[in-house]
Design a protein around this motif. Structure first.
Motif, short mmCIF file in Angstrom:
data_model
loop_
_atom_site.label_atom_id
_atom_site.label_comp_id
_atom_site.label_asym_id
_atom_site.label_seq_id
_atom_site.Cartn_x
_atom_site.Cartn_y
_atom_site.Cartn_z
N ARG A 158 0.84 -1.20 0.00
CA ARG A 158 0.00 0.00 0.00
C ARG A 158 0.87 1.25 0.00
O ARG A 158 0.68 2.16 -0.80
CB ARG A 158 -0.91 -0.02 1.25
N ARG A 159 1.86 1.27 0.89
CA ARG A 159 2.73 2.45 0.99
C ARG A 159 3.53 2.68 -0.29
O ARG A 159 3.79 3.82 -0.68
CB ARG A 159 3.69 2.32 2.18
N GLN A 160 3.94 1.58 -0.92
CA GLN A 160 4.75 1.69 -2.14
C GLN A 160 3.88 1.79 -3.39
O GLN A 160 4.40 1.85 -4.51
CB GLN A 160 5.69 0.48 -2.24
N GLN A 161 2.59 1.75 -3.21
CA GLN A 161 1.63 1.82 -4.32
C GLN A 161 1.90 0.75 -5.37
O GLN A 161 2.00 1.03 -6.58
CB GLN A 161 1.65 3.23 -4.93
N VAL A 162 2.03 -0.47 -4.86
CA VAL A 162 2.28 -1.63 -5.71
C VAL A 162 1.16 -2.64 -5.48
O VAL A 162 0.72 -2.84 -4.33
CB VAL A 162 3.64 -2.28 -5.32
N ASP A 163 0.68 -3.24 -6.53
CA ASP A 163 -0.31 -4.31 -6.41
C ASP A 163 0.34 -5.49 -5.66
O ASP A 163 1.43 -5.94 -6.06
CB ASP A 163 -0.72 -4.74 -7.83
N PRO A 164 -0.29 -5.99 -4.58
CA PRO A 164 0.31 -7.13 -3.85
C PRO A 164 0.63 -8.32 -4.75
O PRO A 164 1.53 -9.10 -4.44
CB PRO A 164 -0.77 -7.49 -2.82
N LYS A 165 -0.09 -8.45 -5.85
CA LYS A 165 0.22 -9.54 -6.80
C LYS A 165 1.60 -9.37 -7.43
O LYS A 165 2.17 -10.31 -7.95
CB LYS A 165 -0.83 -9.59 -7.92
N ARG A 166 2.10 -8.15 -7.41
CA ARG A 166 3.42 -7.88 -7.97
C ARG A 166 4.50 -7.75 -6.89
O ARG A 166 5.59 -7.24 -7.12
CB ARG A 166 3.37 -6.62 -8.86
N VAL A 167 4.13 -8.25 -5.70
CA VAL A 167 5.11 -8.32 -4.60
C VAL A 167 5.48 -9.78 -4.38
O VAL A 167 4.61 -10.64 -4.22
CB VAL A 167 4.53 -7.72 -3.29
N ALA A 168 6.78 -10.06 -4.38
CA ALA A 168 7.26 -11.41 -4.09
C ALA A 168 7.78 -11.44 -2.66
O ALA A 168 8.19 -10.42 -2.10
CB ALA A 168 8.36 -11.79 -5.07
#
Ligand SMILES: [Mg+2]
Length: 219
Positions: A158-168
């Motif tokens: 959320r803080r990095q404005q990244v979709d959790p699906k694109r977080v490994a």
């Protein structure tokens, strides 16, 4: 071609560093704290009778009573080393444009000792405080260990404005399961937990952390 992930979150103990399973156990072993009191606090936490903060403060009290100082704690963790390929792995990911983060139940002393030169976008970890003589005087517990590591990953996304699906996420033990569930890709590195193996998308065995790279980058 851009990488399939924007950000990689790492566990610390057993993942980015080796020579310890959980740094807390390594510290208690070194300082010879009371095993019965230590076990009771751990059991009380896992049974929901005390909070993580209470468990953390209890452990600091035991270590403080045993004379823990910054220098002695550094001596206690002298056998802890960066996982082979750890620094290269972070450098390759950074070079590829990915963000880097830590979600760990370890302590900041270990991270600073071995990865102090790496600039992580986000670091969720326990912090220790020492006075001017180096005596352990307290600390701030992380809000994101064990069942809360997954919430930590979502907070970072959320803080990095990244979709959790694109977080490994990369981890090794039972306290990584919630983060593995929350991540778009979960890698179990030399896992010590059957539950993590079952939860993870990929299992990477081996001595070198660079074994995770093919799963995070397009060939
Ligand atoms: Mg670990």
């Amino acid at each position: 071609m851009s990488p399939p992930y924007d950000l990689v979150c790492f566990d610390l103990d057993g993942t980015l560093v080796q020579g310890t399973v959980f740094i807390w156990q390594t510290l208690h072993d070194f300082f010879g704290t009371d095993g019965d009191r230590r076990r009771k606090a751990k059991d009380d936490f896992h049974a929901g009778r005390i909070s993580y903060r209470q468990w953390f403060e209890h452990d600091l009290e035991l270590l403080g009573e045993a004379g823990a100082t910054r220098d002695l704690m550094l001596a206690a963790i002298a056998g802890v080393r960066p996982t082979p390929g750890g620094h290269q792995t972070l450098a390759v990911l950074r070079e590829a444009g990915l963000g880097l983060a830590i979600i760990s139940g370890s302590i900041d002393l270990v991270l600073h000792r071995h990865y102090g030169q790496v600039s992580f976008e986000e670091v969720l970890i326990n912090h220790l405080s020492f006075d001017h003589r180096g005596a352990l005087v307290g600390g701030t517990p992380t809000d994101f260990d064990v069942d809360r590591k997954g919430a930590g990953l979502l907070e970072i996304a959320r803080r990095q404005q990244v979709d959790p699906k694109r977080v490994a996420f990369v981890g090794d033990n039972y306290n990584d399961v919630s983060a593995a569930r929350a991540a778009g890709l979960a890698i179990a590195f030399n896992p010590r937990s059957e539950e993590l193996v079952e939860t993870a998308d990929v299992v990477v065995e081996g001595d070198d952390l660079r074994g995770i790279l093919p799963h995070l980058l397009d060939e």
